[in-house]
Design a protein around this motif. Structure first.
Motif, PDB file in Angstrom:
ATOM      1  N   MET A 127       4.088  21.265   9.197  1.00 18.81           N
ATOM      2  CA  MET A 127       4.747  20.383   8.227  1.00 18.81           C
ATOM      3  C   MET A 127       5.267  21.134   7.002  1.00 18.81           C
ATOM      4  O   MET A 127       6.193  20.666   6.338  1.00 18.81           O
ATOM      5  N   THR A 128       4.697  22.271   6.695  1.00 16.58           N
ATOM      6  CA  THR A 128       5.054  22.984   5.463  1.00 16.58           C
ATOM      7  C   THR A 128       5.775  24.310   5.705  1.00 16.58           C
ATOM      8  O   THR A 128       6.021  25.059   4.764  1.00 16.58           O
ATOM      9  N   SER A 144       0.596  17.120   3.671  1.00 18.96           N
ATOM     10  CA  SER A 144       0.607  16.764   5.093  1.00 18.96           C
ATOM     11  C   SER A 144       0.132  15.339   5.310  1.00 18.96           C
ATOM     12  O   SER A 144       0.670  14.616   6.152  1.00 18.96           O
ATOM     13  N   ARG A 174       3.900   8.543   5.725  1.00 15.52           N
ATOM     14  CA  ARG A 174       5.312   8.154   5.579  1.00 15.52           C
ATOM     15  C   ARG A 174       5.987   7.944   6.925  1.00 15.52           C
ATOM     16  O   ARG A 174       6.759   7.001   7.106  1.00 15.52           O
ATOM     17  N   ALA A 216      10.447  17.981   3.381  1.00 20.18           N
ATOM     18  CA  ALA A 216       9.711  18.655   2.305  1.00 20.18           C
ATOM     19  C   ALA A 216      10.583  19.632   1.530  1.00 20.18           C
ATOM     20  O   ALA A 216      10.196  20.099   0.458  1.00 20.18           O
ATOM     21  N   SER A 271       2.929  12.984   4.380  1.00 25.06           N
ATOM     22  CA  SER A 271       3.958  12.986   5.431  1.00 25.06           C
ATOM     23  C   SER A 271       3.497  12.175   6.637  1.00 25.06           C
ATOM     24  O   SER A 271       4.294  11.455   7.251  1.00 25.06           O
ATOM     25  N   ALA A 314       9.422  15.876   9.272  1.00 26.37           N
ATOM     26  CA  ALA A 314       8.669  15.972   8.011  1.00 26.37           C
ATOM     27  C   ALA A 314       8.819  17.349   7.392  1.00 26.37           C
ATOM     28  O   ALA A 314       8.873  17.492   6.156  1.00 26.37           O
TER      29      ALA A 314
END
Length: 499
Positions: free
Chosen positions: A352-353, A376, A382, A412, A379, A408
């Motif tokens: 995710m990052t 995370s 969401r 970010a 996300s 996601a």
């Protein structure tokens, strides 16, 4: 019970504390095409892996042609004449097509490889499928669609009596799907029993004799495609009715985010010009190989333009590398999440990052795990991502939830242009609605969105404007009432095909 090829009663399967299958009951008639449908994470693939011997059931009974079986290895499943084709290809790209088809028995029971015999047999299998792929061709040189055909041929080369297909049409064009369906109907006529998993409901109605709906690891209902409707299937799958799969289109702003003039490549693209405004969803439509994905690759710095220019927010930019694109606020959700969108062995949290590490690090570039975990979790909420823990590898998620993680990753970043190549491929109806809502939400916030999709209804229902492509060129720009399936197909089919 003699009429059934497969009978499953009260089968369960858990992974740690997660119940993948709570109580599955299924009866599949011999010589039928039986569709298995359900949301991502419903348990469809887990059930198929039990049937193929990859997973061992915890409890319940499984009968194949009236005989109770308890598979502990894939070999045992194959010996029961069961073949399976997975959503993710399981092929060796550096080997030839023929070697891939007969991998595991290259000598046909003998100690030596008879190359001539192997190539001839592979050629016959492929020809019967309606695909004239050279048996000696290196598999890695083929398109994804043709690799899928090799995967199907690999299964059919064995004496299968039960064939399981998990999203087999996800990478195929309409013409290739027609050929696949013709072959499946031929196999059905020869007495082969087919279990067919697909999120495309039109396919289910076109080919299935019976439908079983699975939700949260349990059998919900059995439906007859001759009497049920799409709404019946969707309601059974998600437990609620969807009045409209697609959100109402917002009104784009006047400000132009992206301008492309005369983009060409040495291999395919020729004089591509397009624009995307703030808050606008732009669709790229066309047949497989038309050049849609190649445009996305150029805009993300993966492929190089031989000529042309790109203007972003009023300024000319150079895109020699994905890092250039990211610095210019461009994000790409690629066509293949397995190979290009995610690192399958790494935790969901890290995936995710990946594109925004600077936002979850201390000043000296040291990762702030607390900040990363908090991001995370936000996300996950969401995008309604179904997972056990954000520390689990992303490979533990269903295909649809993997796709949400890839989206996601880009949400970010500080991008204002997001390109989505096949954003809902292999994704169930419920997850599609959630992804459509995210796309709509981003457009309302001012993102410029480019959507590439092989599902025409998706392009038609989402996009404010649609560029139609054929053989590397843009053949039409459609907007408003012009965006119809008939118009898209009229401009997508190569001119020589119409002659």
């Amino acid at each position: 019970m003699d009429q059934y090829a497969v009978v499953i009663e009260n089968v369960t399967k858990s992974f740690g504390g997660v119940h993948a299958l709570k109580s599955i009951n299924l009866k599949v008639k011999k010589g039928s095409i039986h569709a298995i449908v359900g949301e991502n994470g419903a348990g469809k693939s887990t059930l198929m892996k039990i049937l193929s011997g990859i997973y061992i059931k915890d409890s319940g009974t499984l009968q194949v042609f009236g005989k109770e079986v308890h598979f502990t290895t894939p070999k045992q499943s194959r010996e029961s004449h069961i073949g399976i084709i997975y959503q993710e290809l399981a092929l060796a790209p550096d080997l030839s097509v023929a070697e891939n088809i007969f991998l595991g028995d290259l000598g046909f029971g003998g100690p030596l490889i008879n190359w001539k015999k192997m190539n001839q047999k592979a050629g016959r299998v492929l020809s019967n499928l309606g695909f004239h792929i050279p048996p000696t061709a290196k598999l890695g040189t083929l398109s994804v669609a043709y690799q899928q055909m090799v995967e199907i041929a690999k299964s059919l080369a064995r004496d299968v009596k039960i064939l399981i297909l998990d999203e087999p049409s996800a990478v195929l064009s309409n013409r290739e799907i027609d050929i696949l369906f013709s072959q499946l109907k031929l196999l059905k006529g020869q007495g082969v029993t087919i279990l067919y998993i697909s999120h495309r409901l039109d396919e289910i109605f076109a080919i299935a004799d019976a439908i079983t709906v699975i939700k949260d690891g349990e059998t919900v209902t059995d439906l007859d495609p001759a009497t049920c409707t799409e709404d019946d299937i969707i309601t059974s799958m998600v437990g609620r009715k969807f009045e409209n799969l697609y959100p109402a289109k917002n009104i784009p702003q006047e400000e132009t985010i992206l301008e492309v003039y005369g983009m060409s490549t040495k291999s395919l693209l020729n004089d591509i010009s397009l624009t995307a405004r703030k808050g606008e969803i732009v669709g790229l439509a066309g047949l497989v190989g038309s050049g849609r994905t190649e445009i996305s690759r150029c805009l993300f710095g993966l492929d190089h333009m031989s000529q042309g220019k790109v203007i972003k927010n009023g300024k000319p930019i150079t895109l020699r590398h994905p890092a250039d694109a990211m610095r210019q606020g461009i994000g790409l959700v690629p066509e293949s999440r397995k190979e290009q969108g995610a690192i399958l062995s790494r935790p969901i949290r890290e995936n995710m990052t990946l594109s925004s590490l600077k936002n979850v690090c201390y000043r000296l570039g040291i990762l702030n795990y607390g900040k990363e975990r908090a991001f995370s979790e936000r996300s996950r909420q969401r995008l309604a991502i179904k997972l056990g823990s954000i520390e689990d590898p992303i490979s533990s998620l269903s295909g649809g939830n993997q796709q949400k993680v890839v989206i996601a990753k880009w949400l970010a970043t500080e991008c204002d242009l997001l390109i989505l190549d096949e954003p809902t491929r292999g994704v169930d109806v419920g997850a599609k609605v959630e992804i459509y809502n995210v796309i709509h939400e981003l457009a309302e916030k001012g993102y410029a969105i480019i959507v590439i999709s092989s599902e025409m209804i998706e392009v038609i229902s989402l996009a404010h404007r649609v560029y139609v492509m054929s053989e590397g060129t843009i053949t039409a720009e459609l907007q408003g009432d012009q965006i119809t399936e008939e118009n898209i197909m009229r401009f997508a089919i190569p001119k020589r095909a119409l002659a």
